[in-house]
Design a protein around this motif. Structure first.
Motif, PDB file in Angstrom:
ATOM      1  N   ASN A 128       8.269  -7.558  10.094  1.00 29.21           N
ATOM      2  CA  ASN A 128       7.655  -7.052   8.874  1.00 29.21           C
ATOM      3  C   ASN A 128       6.379  -6.268   9.161  1.00 29.21           C
ATOM      4  O   ASN A 128       6.036  -5.342   8.432  1.00 29.21           O
ATOM      5  CB  ASN A 128       7.386  -8.218   7.915  1.00 29.21           C
ATOM      6  N   ALA A 129       5.679  -6.630  10.231  1.00 29.28           N
ATOM      7  CA  ALA A 129       4.487  -5.869  10.620  1.00 29.28           C
ATOM      8  C   ALA A 129       4.898  -4.420  10.895  1.00 29.28           C
ATOM      9  O   ALA A 129       4.229  -3.471  10.461  1.00 29.28           O
ATOM     10  CB  ALA A 129       3.840  -6.491  11.848  1.00 29.28           C
ATOM     11  N   ALA A 130       6.013  -4.239  11.587  1.00 29.58           N
ATOM     12  CA  ALA A 130       6.524  -2.896  11.885  1.00 29.58           C
ATOM     13  C   ALA A 130       6.957  -2.193  10.603  1.00 29.58           C
ATOM     14  O   ALA A 130       6.772  -0.979  10.458  1.00 29.58           O
ATOM     15  CB  ALA A 130       7.691  -2.991  12.864  1.00 29.58           C
ATOM     16  N   ARG A 145      -0.445 -12.654  -0.656  1.00 26.95           N
ATOM     17  CA  ARG A 145      -1.546 -13.312   0.064  1.00 26.95           C
ATOM     18  C   ARG A 145      -1.056 -14.310   1.089  1.00 26.95           C
ATOM     19  O   ARG A 145      -1.826 -14.824   1.899  1.00 26.95           O
ATOM     20  CB  ARG A 145      -2.490 -13.987  -0.919  1.00 26.95           C
ATOM     21  N   SER A 146       0.207 -14.604   1.062  1.00 25.42           N
ATOM     22  CA  SER A 146       0.849 -15.433   2.090  1.00 25.42           C
ATOM     23  C   SER A 146       0.175 -16.759   2.364  1.00 25.42           C
ATOM     24  O   SER A 146       0.441 -17.734   1.701  1.00 25.42           O
ATOM     25  CB  SER A 146       0.979 -14.670   3.405  1.00 25.42           C
ATOM     26  N   ASN A 147      -0.733 -16.774   3.353  1.00 27.80           N
ATOM     27  CA  ASN A 147      -1.208 -18.068   3.830  1.00 27.80           C
ATOM     28  C   ASN A 147      -2.518 -18.523   3.202  1.00 27.80           C
ATOM     29  O   ASN A 147      -3.168 -19.414   3.712  1.00 27.80           O
ATOM     30  CB  ASN A 147      -1.329 -18.038   5.352  1.00 27.80           C
ATOM     31  N   GLU A 194       5.148  -2.990  -2.155  1.00 29.31           N
ATOM     32  CA  GLU A 194       4.691  -4.376  -2.092  1.00 29.31           C
ATOM     33  C   GLU A 194       5.089  -4.984  -0.750  1.00 29.31           C
ATOM     34  O   GLU A 194       6.261  -4.979  -0.381  1.00 29.31           O
ATOM     35  CB  GLU A 194       5.304  -5.201  -3.230  1.00 29.31           C
ATOM     36  N   ASP A 195       4.069  -5.486  -0.022  1.00 30.44           N
ATOM     37  CA  ASP A 195       4.364  -6.232   1.206  1.00 30.44           C
ATOM     38  C   ASP A 195       4.536  -7.690   0.792  1.00 30.44           C
ATOM     39  O   ASP A 195       3.570  -8.393   0.549  1.00 30.44           O
ATOM     40  CB  ASP A 195       3.214  -6.087   2.216  1.00 30.44           C
ATOM     41  N   LEU A 196       5.789  -8.103   0.717  1.00 30.18           N
ATOM     42  CA  LEU A 196       6.089  -9.450   0.219  1.00 30.18           C
ATOM     43  C   LEU A 196       5.911 -10.516   1.290  1.00 30.18           C
ATOM     44  O   LEU A 196       5.732 -11.687   0.986  1.00 30.18           O
ATOM     45  CB  LEU A 196       7.546  -9.503  -0.266  1.00 30.18           C
ATOM     46  N   TYR A 254       9.713  -7.059   3.826  1.00 31.12           N
ATOM     47  CA  TYR A 254       9.800  -8.517   3.999  1.00 31.12           C
ATOM     48  C   TYR A 254      10.405  -8.861   5.354  1.00 31.12           C
ATOM     49  O   TYR A 254      11.079  -8.045   5.977  1.00 31.12           O
ATOM     50  CB  TYR A 254      10.593  -9.168   2.850  1.00 31.12           C
ATOM     51  N   SER A 255      10.123 -10.091   5.794  1.00 35.04           N
ATOM     52  CA  SER A 255      10.561 -10.546   7.118  1.00 35.04           C
ATOM     53  C   SER A 255      11.995 -11.055   7.064  1.00 35.04           C
ATOM     54  O   SER A 255      12.431 -11.617   6.057  1.00 35.04           O
ATOM     55  CB  SER A 255       9.703 -11.719   7.595  1.00 35.04           C
ATOM     56  N   GLY A 256      12.700 -10.930   8.188  1.00 38.25           N
ATOM     57  CA  GLY A 256      14.050 -11.480   8.286  1.00 38.25           C
ATOM     58  C   GLY A 256      14.048 -12.967   8.583  1.00 38.25           C
ATOM     59  O   GLY A 256      14.990 -13.690   8.249  1.00 38.25           O
ATOM     60  N   ASP A 257      12.968 -13.447   9.205  1.00 38.82           N
ATOM     61  CA  ASP A 257      12.993 -14.839   9.681  1.00 38.82           C
ATOM     62  C   ASP A 257      12.059 -15.773   8.909  1.00 38.82           C
ATOM     63  O   ASP A 257      11.683 -16.825   9.389  1.00 38.82           O
ATOM     64  CB  ASP A 257      12.683 -14.904  11.184  1.00 38.82           C
ATOM     65  N   LYS A 258      11.655 -15.360   7.711  1.00 39.46           N
ATOM     66  CA  LYS A 258      10.894 -16.285   6.863  1.00 39.46           C
ATOM     67  C   LYS A 258      11.874 -16.862   5.838  1.00 39.46           C
ATOM     68  O   LYS A 258      12.878 -17.431   6.234  1.00 39.46           O
ATOM     69  CB  LYS A 258       9.704 -15.575   6.234  1.00 39.46           C
ATOM     70  N   LEU A 259      11.580 -16.699   4.552  1.00 34.83           N
ATOM     71  CA  LEU A 259      12.441 -17.360   3.559  1.00 34.83           C
ATOM     72  C   LEU A 259      13.882 -16.851   3.561  1.00 34.83           C
ATOM     73  O   LEU A 259      14.789 -17.522   3.079  1.00 34.83           O
ATOM     74  CB  LEU A 259      11.836 -17.227   2.157  1.00 34.83           C
TER      75      LEU A 259
HETATM   76  C1  LIG Z   1       4.364 -12.745   7.621  1.00 33.89           C
HETATM   77  C2  LIG Z   1       3.789 -11.564   6.961  1.00 33.89           C
HETATM   78  C3  LIG Z   1       3.688 -10.347   7.641  1.00 33.89           C
HETATM   79  C4  LIG Z   1       4.137 -10.196   9.057  1.00 33.89           C
HETATM   80  O1  LIG Z   1       5.530 -10.339   9.144  1.00 33.89           O
HETATM   81  P1  LIG Z   1       6.237 -10.504  10.580  1.00 33.89           P
HETATM   82  O2  LIG Z   1       7.699 -10.475  10.270  1.00 33.89           O
HETATM   83  O3  LIG Z   1       5.757 -11.788  11.143  1.00 33.89           O
HETATM   84  O4  LIG Z   1       5.821  -9.323  11.388  1.00 33.89           O
HETATM   85  C5  LIG Z   1       3.157  -9.270   6.968  1.00 33.89           C
HETATM   86  N1  LIG Z   1       2.724  -9.376   5.705  1.00 33.89           N
HETATM   87  C6  LIG Z   1       2.801 -10.540   5.010  1.00 33.89           C
HETATM   88  C7  LIG Z   1       2.300 -10.594   3.608  1.00 33.89           C
HETATM   89  C8  LIG Z   1       3.347 -11.681   5.629  1.00 33.89           C
HETATM   90  O5  LIG Z   1       3.408 -12.827   4.958  1.00 33.89           O
END
Ligand SMILES: *Cc1c(COP(=O)(O)O)cnc(C)c1O
Length: 465
Positions: free
Chosen positions: A162-164, A236-238, A266-268, A300-305
């Protein structure tokens, strides 16, 4: 010990070649390769020479070491050839544990990787046309189906993480121009992903608005100028901001972006594809929610939710996604066939609504009652003079920067053994085979079976015994 005495001891050591000529060592070399075996012999002999030099071995001990040289070489060889990346048992109860590899992959994903990666595949080849194709097609058709209820004709591309995805989107849509972000969303995600840094690497200019705790839609509106290229909302994630706070609703941002003809991204982060309220996780808006409201691009990330492999997904308006696809950065950030294979398999499980096939989702759906039952069975088999086991209530967490405060009620095994300290016990478990990673809280070792695969329960028992 005198120099002459030491020389006498050195002379008892065989040469590397002599050891390599031993029958058993020859067999080892045939199995594991001559070079690795010869290396192991050299390591063992040089260790013995060091010990003689330090004066820690007498004549008898040197003779013993020489007679045990085959075992020592084999041990050294196995150690040097062992994988560094190994499976561990996650008994922490953190489902998407970044340090433990985030989402475990579904069985059908492993199968699909196996069948397509060990041979040639149609990764970029149209079987009907016989012509060069695009690798995105393998997941895009499934995502279109999954995201259709929110919006028609959604395009998706996949990059390394997701950073990429954020980097690619900012560079494609806003290089040289300004991107408006609320000060309350300038987050750092673990592993040094910071929004302001990614922004500057992308060549876009960060335009901060509002304050840490309060940002209004008028704050965005006020700074829009001819250099503005994009409105950005970041999950805001964490962390959470509570108390005297204000953040515009997504709907307000959408209407501003339409009025001023600027795309809204939106960066989810987590990007759930299912409604998590069913498992008791509230307030986590998913990919469909954002697209339905009218966000133009979500990352969004592939390996989160989502519960798949490491990847970054960009879904949204096809004209914007097309600009990202034609950016040369996309070529540098693209993913390989194994990621497409596993993403396709995981997405297919979503299409079939077979959510239990996805381990992370299955773990989220486990009830405290089911976990307690397994814990009670383990406890009954373990209780002995040495072990004391208690079953207590506690919480599992989702992790992976998603739903920071969301916890899932669970049942924990609290262990103690022979008066050993909790830290001591946790270290011993970490160094066992397989390693077991536990929580230590208030001087107790706690095991949360939510993140332990049921097939591993017996493995834990045998390690503890
Ligand atoms: C986790 C996260 C990222 C980074 O995602 P990766 O897949 O770990 O690179 C970027 N933005 C938000 C809001 C996140 O929660």
């Amino acid at each position: 010990m005198s120099t002459t005495e030491k020389s006498a001891l050195y002379s008892k050591l065989p040469s590397t070649d002599e050891v390599l000529r031993l029958t058993e060592i020859g067999l080892l070399a045939a199995q594991e390769g001559h070079a690795a075996t010869a290396d192991a012999v050299r390591v063992v002999l040089s260790r013995l020479r060091d010990e003689i030099a330090a004066g820690t071995l007498d004549e008898h001990e040197v003779e013993l070491a020489v007679s045990g040289i085959r075992e020592a070489v084999e041990h050294q060889l196995r150690k040097s050839l062992r994988y560094s990346l190994r499976p561990v048992i996650n008994a922490t109860g953190v489902i998407l544990h970044t340090n433990l590899g985030r989402a475990p992959l579904a069985a059908n994903a492993i199968e699909h990787i196996h069948e397509t990666a060990a041979t040639y595949s149609n990764l970029e080849f149209g079987l009907e046309s016989g012509e060069r194709g695009k690798r995105d097609v393998h997941v895009e058709r499934l995502l279109q189906k999954l995201l259709e209820p929110a919006r028609s004709a959604v395009a998706t591309i996949v990059v390394n993480n997701n950073a990429a995805a954020v980097l690619l989107a900012l560079n494609s849509l806003a290089e040289g121009g300004e991107v408006i972000v609320s000060r309350g969303e300038l987050v750092e995600i673990g592993g040094s992903f910071r929004i302001p840094d990614v922004m500057s690497k992308s060549g876009a200019i960060l335009r901060e608005v509002g304050t840490t705790n309060r940002t209004r839609i008028a704050d965005y509106e006020r700074v829009i100028n001819e250099k503005t290229r994009l409105l950005l909302r970041v999950h805001r994630s964490n962390f959470e901001i509570t108390g005297f706070t204000e953040q515009p609703a997504l709907e307000e941002l959408v209407s501003l972006s339409r009025r001023r003809n600027l795309p809204l991204m939106e960066d989810l982060g987590s990007g759930a594809l299912v409604d998590l309220t069913s498992v008791g996780i509230g307030g986590e808006s998913g990919v469909l929610d954002s697209l339905r409201v009218g966000v133009d691009v979500v990352t969004y990330s592939g390996d989160k939710l989502l519960g798949g492999p490491q990847a970054g997904l960009l879904s949204g308006r096809s004209d914007l996604i097309a600009r990202m696809r034609s950016n040369s950065l996309f070529r540098a950030l693209r993913v390989d066939k194994m990621i497409y294979a596993s993403l396709e398999a995981v997405l297919l499980a979503y299409v079939k609504q077979d959510h239990d096939a996805i381990p992370a989702l299955r773990m989220m759906r486990l009830t405290k009652h089911e976990i307690r039952k397994r814990g009670a069975e383990l406890a009954a088999q373990l209780r002995s003079a040495r072990w004391s086991v208690e079953i207590i209530d506690g919480d599992s967490v989702v992790g992976g920067g998603s739903a920071p405060s969301a916890v899932l009620p669970t049942s924990l095994l609290a262990l103690s053994c022979d008066g050993r300290s909790a830290d001591d016990l946790s270290e011993a478990l970490r160094n066992s085979s397989p390693p077991i990673i536990v929580r230590v809280e208030q001087g107790r070792v706690l095991l949360d079976l939510r993140t332990v695969f049921p097939a591993q329960d017996q493995l834990i028992l045998s390690v503890l015994r």
